[in-house]
Design a protein around this motif. Structure first.
Motif, PDB file in Angstrom:
ATOM      1  N   UNK A  11      24.994  34.949  33.329  1.00  0.00           N
ATOM      2  CA  UNK A  11      24.592  36.317  33.025  1.00  0.00           C
ATOM      3  C   UNK A  11      24.342  37.124  34.287  1.00  0.00           C
ATOM      4  N   UNK A  12      23.654  36.532  35.254  1.00  0.00           N
ATOM      5  CA  UNK A  12      23.358  37.226  36.507  1.00  0.00           C
ATOM      6  C   UNK A  12      24.625  37.534  37.291  1.00  0.00           C
ATOM      7  N   UNK A  13      25.514  36.568  37.394  1.00  0.00           N
ATOM      8  CA  UNK A  13      26.761  36.774  38.130  1.00  0.00           C
ATOM      9  C   UNK A  13      27.563  37.904  37.498  1.00  0.00           C
ATOM     10  N   UNK A  14      27.696  37.893  36.186  1.00  0.00           N
ATOM     11  CA  UNK A  14      28.453  38.934  35.501  1.00  0.00           C
ATOM     12  C   UNK A  14      27.778  40.290  35.640  1.00  0.00           C
ATOM     13  N   UNK A  15      26.461  40.334  35.585  1.00  0.00           N
ATOM     14  CA  UNK A  15      25.721  41.586  35.746  1.00  0.00           C
ATOM     15  C   UNK A  15      25.967  42.193  37.127  1.00  0.00           C
ATOM     16  N   UNK A  16      26.108  41.340  38.134  1.00  0.00           N
ATOM     17  CA  UNK A  16      26.342  41.811  39.496  1.00  0.00           C
ATOM     18  C   UNK A  16      27.820  42.074  39.782  1.00  0.00           C
ATOM     19  N   UNK A  17      28.671  41.857  38.793  1.00  0.00           N
ATOM     20  CA  UNK A  17      30.082  42.162  38.941  1.00  0.00           C
ATOM     21  C   UNK A  17      30.936  41.028  39.464  1.00  0.00           C
ATOM     22  N   UNK A  18      30.383  39.818  39.523  1.00  0.00           N
ATOM     23  CA  UNK A  18      31.130  38.643  39.978  1.00  0.00           C
ATOM     24  C   UNK A  18      31.731  37.908  38.787  1.00  0.00           C
TER      25      UNK A  18
END
Length: 59
Positions: A11-18
Motif C-alpha cells: 500500500x505504501x509503495x503504491x501510494x508513493x507511486x512505486x
C-alpha cells in the motif's frame, strides 16, 4: 504479522507511486522487522495505537 506488514508495504509503495515488486516489498518488510527487533528493548511493551494492551477486550 508478516502478512500485515506485506500488505502495508504494498500500500505504501503504491501510494508513493512505486510499483510494488516482490524485491521492493521484501526489502521494506525486512527493514521494518529489523527496526522492530533493534528497538524492541527500548520501546514500551506492546500496546495498540490507543494505548491498550493487545488482545484486551474493550467494552
Amino acid at each position: 504479522m508478516v502478512q500485515r506488514m506485506v500488505h502495508i508495504a504494498v500500500s505504501c509503495a503504491e501510494h508513493l507511486g512505486y510499483t510494488a515488486t516482490d524485491e521492493l516489498v521484501e526489502r521494506l518488510v525486512a527493514e521494518r522487522l529489523r527496526g522492530r527487533q533493534a528497538t524492541s528493548r527500548t520501546l514500551p511493551s506492546a500496546l495498540d495505537r490507543y494505548g491498550h494492551p493487545r488482545g484486551a477486550k474493550l467494552p
